[in-house]
Design a protein around this motif. Structure first.
Motif, PDB file in Angstrom:
ATOM      1  N   VAL A 122      47.366 -18.917 -25.278  1.00 35.75           N
ATOM      2  CA  VAL A 122      48.790 -18.653 -24.764  1.00 35.75           C
ATOM      3  C   VAL A 122      49.106 -19.106 -23.325  1.00 35.75           C
ATOM      4  O   VAL A 122      49.939 -19.646 -22.987  1.00 35.75           O
ATOM      5  N   VAL A 123      47.997 -18.961 -22.462  1.00 37.77           N
ATOM      6  CA  VAL A 123      47.742 -19.236 -20.923  1.00 37.77           C
ATOM      7  C   VAL A 123      48.083 -20.756 -20.924  1.00 37.77           C
ATOM      8  O   VAL A 123      48.854 -21.473 -20.262  1.00 37.77           O
ATOM      9  N   GLN A 124      47.442 -21.588 -21.772  1.00 36.03           N
ATOM     10  CA  GLN A 124      47.163 -23.024 -21.808  1.00 36.03           C
ATOM     11  C   GLN A 124      48.957 -23.470 -22.253  1.00 36.03           C
ATOM     12  O   GLN A 124      49.302 -24.391 -21.539  1.00 36.03           O
ATOM     13  N   ALA A 125      49.516 -23.002 -23.130  1.00 40.32           N
ATOM     14  CA  ALA A 125      50.899 -23.335 -23.853  1.00 40.32           C
ATOM     15  C   ALA A 125      51.903 -22.751 -22.512  1.00 40.32           C
ATOM     16  O   ALA A 125      52.861 -23.458 -22.258  1.00 40.32           O
ATOM     17  N   VAL A 215      58.727 -17.012  -1.586  1.00 42.09           N
ATOM     18  CA  VAL A 215      58.106 -18.334  -1.691  1.00 42.09           C
ATOM     19  C   VAL A 215      56.703 -18.097  -2.200  1.00 42.09           C
ATOM     20  O   VAL A 215      56.202 -18.410  -3.193  1.00 42.09           O
ATOM     21  N   ARG A 216      55.849 -17.055  -1.666  1.00 42.60           N
ATOM     22  CA  ARG A 216      54.357 -16.897  -1.904  1.00 42.60           C
ATOM     23  C   ARG A 216      54.268 -16.392  -3.541  1.00 42.60           C
ATOM     24  O   ARG A 216      53.297 -16.626  -4.241  1.00 42.60           O
ATOM     25  N   LEU A 217      55.236 -15.410  -3.973  1.00 42.57           N
ATOM     26  CA  LEU A 217      54.937 -14.992  -5.107  1.00 42.57           C
ATOM     27  C   LEU A 217      55.720 -15.507  -6.263  1.00 42.57           C
ATOM     28  O   LEU A 217      55.850 -15.074  -7.288  1.00 42.57           O
ATOM     29  N   ASP A 218      56.241 -16.810  -6.040  1.00 41.20           N
ATOM     30  CA  ASP A 218      56.683 -17.640  -7.268  1.00 41.20           C
ATOM     31  C   ASP A 218      55.865 -18.178  -7.838  1.00 41.20           C
ATOM     32  O   ASP A 218      55.366 -19.409  -7.467  1.00 41.20           O
ATOM     33  N   ILE A 219      54.956 -17.662  -8.590  1.00 42.59           N
ATOM     34  CA  ILE A 219      53.791 -18.169  -9.008  1.00 42.59           C
ATOM     35  C   ILE A 219      53.518 -19.213  -9.849  1.00 42.59           C
ATOM     36  O   ILE A 219      52.811 -19.785  -9.856  1.00 42.59           O
ATOM     37  N   VAL A 220      54.672 -19.458 -10.461  1.00 44.13           N
ATOM     38  CA  VAL A 220      54.521 -20.857 -11.287  1.00 44.13           C
ATOM     39  C   VAL A 220      54.804 -22.025 -10.525  1.00 44.13           C
ATOM     40  O   VAL A 220      54.636 -23.210 -11.178  1.00 44.13           O
ATOM     41  N   ARG A 221      55.348 -21.852  -9.114  1.00 47.46           N
ATOM     42  CA  ARG A 221      55.559 -22.756  -8.351  1.00 47.46           C
ATOM     43  C   ARG A 221      54.232 -22.886  -7.355  1.00 47.46           C
ATOM     44  O   ARG A 221      54.311 -23.933  -6.439  1.00 47.46           O
ATOM     45  N   ASP A 222      53.318 -22.120  -7.323  1.00 52.01           N
ATOM     46  CA  ASP A 222      52.336 -22.059  -6.320  1.00 52.01           C
ATOM     47  C   ASP A 222      51.074 -22.600  -6.875  1.00 52.01           C
ATOM     48  O   ASP A 222      50.301 -22.190  -7.895  1.00 52.01           O
ATOM     49  N   PRO A 223      50.577 -23.875  -6.575  1.00 54.97           N
ATOM     50  CA  PRO A 223      49.299 -24.475  -7.077  1.00 54.97           C
ATOM     51  C   PRO A 223      48.185 -23.676  -7.141  1.00 54.97           C
ATOM     52  O   PRO A 223      47.069 -23.786  -7.528  1.00 54.97           O
ATOM     53  N   GLY A 224      48.054 -22.747  -5.586  1.00 58.50           N
ATOM     54  CA  GLY A 224      47.022 -21.803  -5.617  1.00 58.50           C
ATOM     55  C   GLY A 224      46.795 -20.782  -6.454  1.00 58.50           C
ATOM     56  O   GLY A 224      45.727 -20.125  -6.622  1.00 58.50           O
ATOM     57  N   PHE A 225      47.769 -20.370  -7.429  1.00 61.22           N
ATOM     58  CA  PHE A 225      47.857 -19.507  -8.383  1.00 61.22           C
ATOM     59  C   PHE A 225      47.020 -20.081  -9.526  1.00 61.22           C
ATOM     60  O   PHE A 225      46.772 -21.281  -9.653  1.00 61.22           O
ATOM     61  N   PHE A 226      46.723 -19.170 -10.340  1.00 59.10           N
ATOM     62  CA  PHE A 226      45.688 -19.682 -11.649  1.00 59.10           C
ATOM     63  C   PHE A 226      46.510 -20.405 -12.733  1.00 59.10           C
ATOM     64  O   PHE A 226      45.931 -20.998 -13.419  1.00 59.10           O
ATOM     65  N   LEU A 227      47.788 -20.440 -12.611  1.00 62.95           N
ATOM     66  CA  LEU A 227      48.814 -21.131 -13.706  1.00 62.95           C
ATOM     67  C   LEU A 227      48.998 -22.875 -13.372  1.00 62.95           C
ATOM     68  O   LEU A 227      49.831 -22.993 -13.023  1.00 62.95           O
ATOM     69  N   SER A 228      47.711 -23.325 -13.183  1.00 57.75           N
ATOM     70  CA  SER A 228      47.645 -24.402 -13.070  1.00 57.75           C
ATOM     71  C   SER A 228      46.458 -24.972 -13.780  1.00 57.75           C
ATOM     72  O   SER A 228      45.377 -24.333 -14.377  1.00 57.75           O
ATOM     73  N   LYS A 229      46.359 -26.416 -14.205  1.00 58.86           N
ATOM     74  CA  LYS A 229      45.376 -27.035 -15.229  1.00 58.86           C
ATOM     75  C   LYS A 229      43.967 -26.766 -14.434  1.00 58.86           C
ATOM     76  O   LYS A 229      42.857 -26.682 -15.449  1.00 58.86           O
ATOM     77  N   LYS A 230      43.976 -26.844 -13.243  1.00 61.50           N
ATOM     78  CA  LYS A 230      42.554 -26.727 -12.384  1.00 61.50           C
ATOM     79  C   LYS A 230      42.110 -25.468 -12.569  1.00 61.50           C
ATOM     80  O   LYS A 230      41.123 -24.949 -12.745  1.00 61.50           O
ATOM     81  N   ARG A 231      43.093 -24.398 -12.101  1.00 58.50           N
ATOM     82  CA  ARG A 231      42.618 -22.988 -11.678  1.00 58.50           C
ATOM     83  C   ARG A 231      42.409 -22.147 -13.019  1.00 58.50           C
ATOM     84  O   ARG A 231      41.488 -21.153 -12.977  1.00 58.50           O
ATOM     85  N   TYR A 232      43.067 -22.514 -13.912  1.00 53.56           N
ATOM     86  CA  TYR A 232      43.086 -21.259 -15.015  1.00 53.56           C
ATOM     87  C   TYR A 232      41.644 -21.175 -15.660  1.00 53.56           C
ATOM     88  O   TYR A 232      41.316 -20.162 -16.356  1.00 53.56           O
ATOM     89  N   ARG A 233      40.793 -22.206 -15.485  1.00 54.72           N
ATOM     90  CA  ARG A 233      39.335 -22.194 -16.158  1.00 54.72           C
ATOM     91  C   ARG A 233      38.470 -21.131 -15.430  1.00 54.72           C
ATOM     92  O   ARG A 233      37.512 -20.697 -15.793  1.00 54.72           O
TER      93      ARG A 233
END
Length: 733
Positions: A122-125, A215-233
């Motif tokens: 689900v997270v990957q999708a 800005v900070r809590l717009d998580i889908v636009r924040d590369p530092g949040f885990f919703l990215s291909k690098k961080r979710y792992r």
């Protein structure tokens, strides 16, 4: 790095409602209809628009409706509850308050999926779908921001600031996004920003840049949040439950740091809309390790971090999702005195503007730079006031203040166990009127389990999780062209499951193939929000005949040619000298005439795919001439002995149908008077199934027949719509 720069123009005018414009104020409280408990942070919006507000932590709301919007409908929505629709038809008295009672959603258990879900998939999708669910173009968000600080032991305020701000969002996906915030109006309350204990005064550090919370809590636009291909792992994921929001199923996914990960500092819940795999909400906090890391920094010499919780929620507008509200709750203890402190920050989006004029030239920025709030400024609002009334805010929507400054309510995660997709409108009641008692109250189940997914459901869910199907549709200005004309095309790129515009891809390739499957023309077109357009200019000497228009994305090619969009284009005329063949102009759909000696092609389509011997069968057909144009005919159905069985007729669109009884060992054919040709009817099955549909006023009736010796035993029927399984059950006799 080149970056689009925002130019404020007349296109942004709807965001700024004039303070002189007339408006009405609707005030009230949102409660649970059954328990009368208040509901925090309920979303309130004008139906289908980009305007709205949010109720506060105590469920209190105030919304200002311009006179030009009177007559519109306000929608109150909250996780686990039915949406509430309130028409704004008249101005309310100034002292009139509404009580909006939201009904907990109810839904048949068979419609809710609580069976195991692969949370990681689900997270990957969700990550794959970020480019299509959230706009890539810059946009503006007008919103309201509030920041408050209290001593938890005494309840004394030491900080209170609020204001109307404009957040400028740059392109999604940039690591250095360049988002910034400008001030429209705001103030800071006259308070002493310090601690006074036993006659001593202790200065507090400036620990906040709260105006940038949007800005900070717009998580889908924040590369530092885990919703990215690098961080979710770096995280582990567990399926928590399925909830409901506005009739949509929401996956609730619990996440926490993977053991041994040094880059994961968060834990909490992620709420993902099942159909689009879009993040609609996130509720999370710092882990113990994250707090320990913070408390080793210089900032902890004065303030020790005890807790920091975050929440971000999104709303949908024109097929895209935007941040609706965000909040941060932080608790410290002062290092010298051990005084407990709490700092809360809230942001709500009151309007979104996506129709922004863009310019690559930095000289064309038309912004009042003196009102831009620096990212490192601790206090965004320098104006010092005791309080601000409605005259200060004008027509701007704000977050209602809490009744008690010393509010110790913890951030809530609503865990509803009843759901609904049926929209029911409940009239709003004045605050002094009581809700009528329900005639037959229904028991509320606390825990329930549903049967495990069937193998088909698992395969279907796995398909949509892993392959994210796309669909392309091309609309042409006509279907028949002459050499020298232009094929004008409108191309639509859609999600294969929801049929909403926009997908993971944004490049569409369109090709024109001749009868030999050679590409004679091609274009690569960039799709903006699921739509683009193009054209093919046909040469005057193009060879006439049937051509195939094909459109696809590169991602679609992974699944084979059968899913690509294909459309037959007929080109007439042409020059014999260039190898063309002269053909007749297309024949109109006039009734068939024996004198014209036209060639007729009949195509037969058994209802349900096949007819069964021994069972009545409905057979559809299409009549066409040599050019593929529909024909209106009268024909006769005959059996193998030449006996007339039934009449066959088609309309002007060339379509018709007839009913007959197939018999094992007997052939059937159709004849058109004057042609002397027999058209064979497709043979029926000696053993099989027949599926029939009957469209009634209030329902679609499904019938299933079989001529198997063991009947329906061992068979299974499945009804699904773009991946959503509606019926899946075993059958018996």
């Amino acid at each position: 790095m080149n970056r689009y720069l925002l130019v404020l123009s007349l296109l942004t005018a709807p965001l700024f409602l004039s303070a002189q414009q007339g408006y009405s104020i609707y005030k009230g409280t949102v409660t649970d209809r059954e328990t009368n408990e208040t509901l925090p942070y309920v979303h309130i919006a004008w139906s289908g628009s980009q305007y709205g507000t949010v109720a506060n932590e105590e469920g209190a709301f105030q919304i200002k409706i311009p006179d030009s919007n009177m007559g519109d409908t306000m929608v109150f929505s909250f996780m686990g509850y039915e949406p509430y629709y309130l028409p704004a038809t008249k101005k309310l008295p100034q002292n009139k308050k509404l009580r909006i009672a939201l009904a907990p959603a109810t839904q048949e258990l068979s419609m809710i999926e609580v069976s195991p879900v692969d949370a990681k998939k689900v997270v990957q999708a969700t990550i794959k779908n970020i480019p299509k669910n959230y706009t890539k173009r810059p946009f503006l968000v007008k919103g309201f921001f509030r920041e408050s600080g209290i001593r938890e032991d005494t309840g004394r305020e030491f900080l209170f600031a609020e204001g109307v701000i404009l957040t400028h969002k740059n392109q999604h996906g940039d690591i250095d996004r360049g988002d910034y915030v400008s001030l429209l109006k705001g103030y800071r309350k006259k308070l002493q920003y310090d601690l006074r204990v036993d006659g001593q005064t202790y200065q507090l550090p400036q620990v906040t840049q709260g105006a940038y919370i949007g800005v900070r809590l717009d998580i889908v636009r924040d590369p530092g949040f885990f919703l990215s291909k690098k961080r979710y792992r770096d995280y582990e994921y567990e399926y928590e439950r399925t909830d409901i929001l506005n009739g949509k199923q929401i996956y609730v996914i619990r996440f926490y740091p993977k053991e041994g990960s040094k880059q994961a500092w968060l834990k909490g819940l992620l709420f993902v809309e099942k159909e689009q795999y879009a993040v609609v909400k996130a509720s999370y906090e710092y882990t113990k390790s994250a707090r320990a890391y913070y408390n080793k920094s210089e900032a902890a010499d004065i303030l020790k971090l005890q807790q920091r919780k975050f929440e971000a929620a999104y709303f949908q507008y024109k097929g895209k999702w935007f941040l609706k509200n965000a909040r941060i709750k932080t608790k410290y203890t002062e290092s010298w005195t051990s005084v407990p402190l709490a700092i809360n920050m809230d942001f709500i989006a009151t309007a979104v503007e996506t129709n922004i004029k863009l310019d690559n030239d930095k000289q064309n920025i038309k912004l009042d730079t003196k009102n831009i709030i620096p990212y490192n400024r601790a206090f965004a609002f320098n104006e010092r006031l005791e309080k601000a009334g409605d005259g200060f805010w004008g027509s701007d929507n704000i977050l209602e203040r809490l009744q008690q400054p010393n509010d110790k309510t913890e951030m809530q995660n609503i865990d509803s166990t009843l759901f609904s997709i049926n929209i029911k409108t409940t009239p709003a009641l004045p605050a002094n009127e009581k809700e009528p008692a329900a005639k037959t109250p229904k028991p509320v189940p606390q825990v329930f389990l549903l049967p495990e997914q069937s193998p088909f459901e698992k395969k279907m869910e796995n398909y949509y999780l892993n392959y994210l199907p796309e669909k392309v549709f091309v609309h042409t200005d006509k279907n028949i062209y002459a050499g020298g004309e232009t094929i004008w095309m409108a191309i639509y790129l859609m999600d294969g499951r929801s049929h909403r515009p926009g997908t993971y891809s944004n490049l569409v390739r369109v090709e024109l193939h001749n009868a030999g499957d050679e590409v004679v023309a091609q274009q690569n077109l960039l799709s903006e929000d699921g739509h683009t357009s193009g054209q093919f200019d046909l040469p005057a000497d193009i060879v006439p005949g049937e051509y195939q228009l094909t459109a696809f994305t590169n991602y679609q090619r992974n699944s084979g040619d059968e899913i690509l969009f294909k459309k037959t284009i007929r080109i007439i005329g042409g020059l014999k000298e260039s190898g063309g063949v002269e053909i007749e102009a297309p024949v109109s759909s006039a009734p068939f005439s024996r004198k014209k000696k036209e060639k007729v092609r009949l195509r037969f389509f058994p209802e349900g795919g096949d007819c069964l011997n021994g069972h009545l069968c409905k057979m559809a057909l299409i009549a066409e001439n040599a050019s593929g144009r529909p024909m209106q005919i009268n024909a006769v159905l005959r059996d193998g002995e030449g006996q007339e069985v039934n009449e066959i007729k088609t309309g002007k669109n060339g379509m018709g149908s007839f009913i007959y009884l197939p018999v094992k060992g007997k052939e059937f054919y159709a004849t058109i008077e004057g042609l002397g040709k027999a058209y064979d009817i497709p043979p029926a099955l000696d053993e099989g199934f027949h599926l029939g549909l009957q469209h009634l006023k209030q329902e679609v009736r499904l019938s299933l027949k079989t001529n198997r010796p063991k009947g329906l035993a061992g068979a299974r029927i499945t009804v699904h719509l773009r991946g959503r399984v509606l019926i899946d059950q075993a059958l018996s006799n």
